[in-house]
Design a protein around this motif. Structure first.
Motif, short mmCIF file in Angstrom:
data_model
loop_
_atom_site.label_atom_id
_atom_site.label_comp_id
_atom_site.label_asym_id
_atom_site.label_seq_id
_atom_site.Cartn_x
_atom_site.Cartn_y
_atom_site.Cartn_z
N PHE A 51 -16.39 -97.99 -33.41
CA PHE A 51 -15.85 -99.23 -32.86
C PHE A 51 -16.54 -99.67 -31.57
CE2 PHE A 51 -12.74 -98.26 -36.01
CZ PHE A 51 -12.31 -99.51 -36.44
N CYS A 52 -17.44 -98.83 -31.06
CA CYS A 52 -18.31 -99.29 -29.96
C CYS A 52 -19.75 -98.92 -30.28
CB CYS A 52 -17.86 -98.70 -28.62
SG CYS A 52 -18.84 -99.36 -27.23
N GLY A 53 -20.06 -97.62 -30.33
CA GLY A 53 -21.42 -97.20 -30.63
C GLY A 53 -21.90 -97.71 -31.98
N GLY A 54 -21.04 -97.62 -33.00
CA GLY A 54 -21.43 -98.05 -34.34
C GLY A 54 -21.70 -99.53 -34.44
N ILE A 55 -20.78 -100.34 -33.91
CA ILE A 55 -20.96 -101.79 -34.02
C ILE A 55 -22.12 -102.26 -33.14
CG2 ILE A 55 -19.23 -102.31 -32.26
CD1 ILE A 55 -20.18 -104.39 -35.40
N THR A 56 -22.40 -101.54 -32.07
CA THR A 56 -23.54 -101.91 -31.21
C THR A 56 -24.85 -101.85 -31.98
OG1 THR A 56 -22.41 -101.19 -29.19
CG2 THR A 56 -24.80 -101.28 -29.12
N VAL A 57 -25.01 -100.86 -32.86
CA VAL A 57 -26.26 -100.77 -33.62
C VAL A 57 -26.19 -101.50 -34.95
CG1 VAL A 57 -26.96 -98.63 -32.50
CG2 VAL A 57 -25.63 -98.51 -34.61
N PHE A 58 -24.98 -101.73 -35.47
CA PHE A 58 -24.85 -102.46 -36.74
C PHE A 58 -25.01 -103.97 -36.53
CE2 PHE A 58 -22.46 -104.55 -40.14
CZ PHE A 58 -22.89 -103.87 -41.27
N ASN A 59 -24.50 -104.47 -35.42
CA ASN A 59 -24.52 -105.92 -35.17
C ASN A 59 -25.92 -106.52 -35.30
OD1 ASN A 59 -23.11 -108.38 -34.39
ND2 ASN A 59 -24.11 -108.16 -32.41
N PRO A 60 -26.97 -105.95 -34.68
CA PRO A 60 -28.29 -106.57 -34.83
C PRO A 60 -28.85 -106.52 -36.24
CG PRO A 60 -28.43 -104.54 -33.54
CD PRO A 60 -26.98 -104.85 -33.68
N ILE A 61 -28.44 -105.53 -37.04
CA ILE A 61 -28.88 -105.50 -38.44
C ILE A 61 -28.44 -106.76 -39.16
CG2 ILE A 61 -28.67 -104.27 -40.64
CD1 ILE A 61 -28.22 -101.69 -39.06
N LEU A 120 -26.05 -93.47 -29.90
CA LEU A 120 -26.26 -94.69 -30.66
C LEU A 120 -27.28 -94.50 -31.76
CD1 LEU A 120 -26.45 -97.39 -27.80
CD2 LEU A 120 -24.52 -96.92 -29.30
N GLY A 121 -28.39 -93.87 -31.42
CA GLY A 121 -29.50 -93.78 -32.36
C GLY A 121 -29.18 -93.03 -33.64
N HIS A 122 -28.37 -91.97 -33.53
CA HIS A 122 -28.09 -91.20 -34.75
C HIS A 122 -27.24 -92.02 -35.73
CE1 HIS A 122 -23.95 -90.16 -33.51
NE2 HIS A 122 -23.79 -89.57 -34.69
N ILE A 123 -26.36 -92.90 -35.20
CA ILE A 123 -25.58 -93.77 -36.09
C ILE A 123 -26.49 -94.84 -36.69
CG2 ILE A 123 -23.58 -95.28 -36.29
CD1 ILE A 123 -22.40 -93.95 -33.81
N ALA A 174 -32.24 -96.10 -26.26
CA ALA A 174 -32.34 -95.20 -25.12
C ALA A 174 -32.04 -95.92 -23.80
CB ALA A 174 -33.74 -94.59 -25.07
N ASN A 175 -31.46 -95.19 -22.86
CA ASN A 175 -31.19 -95.73 -21.52
C ASN A 175 -32.26 -95.24 -20.56
OD1 ASN A 175 -28.75 -96.91 -22.41
ND2 ASN A 175 -27.70 -94.96 -22.15
N ALA A 176 -33.52 -95.50 -20.88
CA ALA A 176 -34.63 -94.98 -20.09
C ALA A 176 -35.76 -96.00 -20.05
CB ALA A 176 -35.14 -93.67 -20.68
N ASP A 177 -36.55 -95.94 -19.00
CA ASP A 177 -37.73 -96.79 -18.89
C ASP A 177 -38.88 -96.16 -19.66
OD1 ASP A 177 -36.60 -98.75 -17.16
OD2 ASP A 177 -36.81 -97.36 -15.48
N LEU A 178 -39.42 -96.90 -20.63
CA LEU A 178 -40.49 -96.40 -21.48
C LEU A 178 -41.67 -97.36 -21.42
CD1 LEU A 178 -38.30 -95.36 -24.57
CD2 LEU A 178 -39.10 -93.89 -22.70
#
Length: 334
Positions: free
Chosen positions: A147-157, A176-179, A235-239
């Motif tokens: 309901f937060c992590g899942g929808i965060t990555v599903f929404n852009p799909i 997030l990434g594993h979901i 990721a929450n990192a500067d790449l």
């Protein structure tokens, strides 16, 4: 009275706390909490990183429970029905965004843990429009993080019409990434997992990745230039974002759902030449959340979780702050 766990100062310990929620609104529901996921946003709010936390603060916005009470005007939910609640608990229902089905973009949307008390409690309230029924086949013990992590990555799909034929990259194989790997595999995509932890390769492949790239290997990044239709950055990192832009095919998109620490700085010319895009998105609308939860039930997409009792809430928060959760943490009422 509602019994909860609250902090009384930034970064403070969560302590037993009771409050009177007042009269139930006509369009509100009261949820008896069974499980509540712990999101990094709970930690950010606890620490007042975003400067908008009110104390005493009750975290919790990945709620699964059953309907305990209904407002007089609520006709679409039933007492005892198992439901989920995420980041938002209400929206204005009159602005152009709500009226077009984009409730998550409403400027007056109410955060479940912003200026109100969240789901680290025995009960929590929300407007019925943001309360989503759980379908048969979904595991209530692990559904909260969807309901937060899942929808965060599903929404852009959904928002960017990702196709099963697309080649997609996922940066960061964590909460997030594993979901995202599970959803994209079920979607039919060819997926490359990018991680700075080479020891995650075997698990990333088990979770749905077709390929794995050590993001710390410059040569490996160069080898996939002009390869991807869509890259999801969790990721929450500067790449080295220019390397990922170079990895996009023409019309490709680099999309952010993780909050990176510093502003982006990238040459515009490669974007112009390839008609490439950089974008970002929040959680989804109630309709998209419902679509996601039903898709997860049908396809067997389930977050990997560790469970703590509500009495262990501070231990769980400490693990999120300093440990390495695998991959989401969930609180359970005993």
């Amino acid at each position: 009275m509602i019994k909860a766990y609250a902090a009384h100062e930034p970064g403070g310990q969560l302590q037993p706390f009771e409050y009177d929620p007042g009269t139930l609104g006509d369009e509100e529901v009261e949820i008896k909490v069974e499980y509540c996921g712990i999101c990094h946003s709970d930690l950010s709010m606890l620490d007042n990183e975003w400067g908008m936390t009110d104390y005493p603060f009750v975290p919790g916005h990945e709620v699964v429970g059953t309907i305990a009470a209904l407002g007089d005007k609520v006709t679409t939910l039933n007492l005892g029905q198992r439901v989920g609640l995420g980041w938002f608990s209400g929206s204005c229902m009159t602005c152009e965004w709500c009226m077009s089905g984009n409730h998550n973009l409403c400027s007056n949307a109410e955060g479940t843990i912003v200026s109100r008390h969240g789901g680290f409690a025995d009960k929590v309230r929300a407007d019925y429009s943001w309360v989503v029924p759980l379908p048969d086949g979904i595991n209530p013990a692990t559904a909260g993080p969807l309901f937060c992590g899942g929808i965060t990555v599903f929404n852009p799909i959904v928002q960017f019409d990702i196709k099963p034929s697309d080649r997609v990259g996922v940066i960061g194989i964590g909460g997030l990434g594993h979901i995202a790997l599970g959803f994209l595999q079920a979607w039919g995509c060819e997926i490359t997992a990018f991680s700075s932890s080479p020891d995650k390769e075997a698990e990333a492949r088990e979770l749905g990745a077709t390929h794995f790239i050590n993001s710390g290997d410059v040569n490996a990044l160069e080898s996939v230039q002009n390869s991807f239709d869509f890259i999801l950055a969790t990721a929450n990192a500067d790449l080295d974002w220019n390397a990922y832009i170079a990895a996009l095919r023409p019309k490709g998109r680099l999309h952010f759902v993780g909050v990176i620490p510093n502003p982006l700085s990238t040459p515009i010319f490669p974007l112009i030449l390839g008609q490439k895009s950089i974008s970002a998105s929040p959680v989804g609308s109630p309709a998209t959340i419902s679509q996601m939860i039903n898709f997860a039930a049908r396809q067997g997409v389930e977050p990997i979780t560790e469970t703590f009792s509500f009495e262990q809430v501070n231990e769980a928060m400490e693990k999120l702050r300093h440990g390495k959760p695998r991959y989401r943490l969930v609180l359970k009422h005993s």
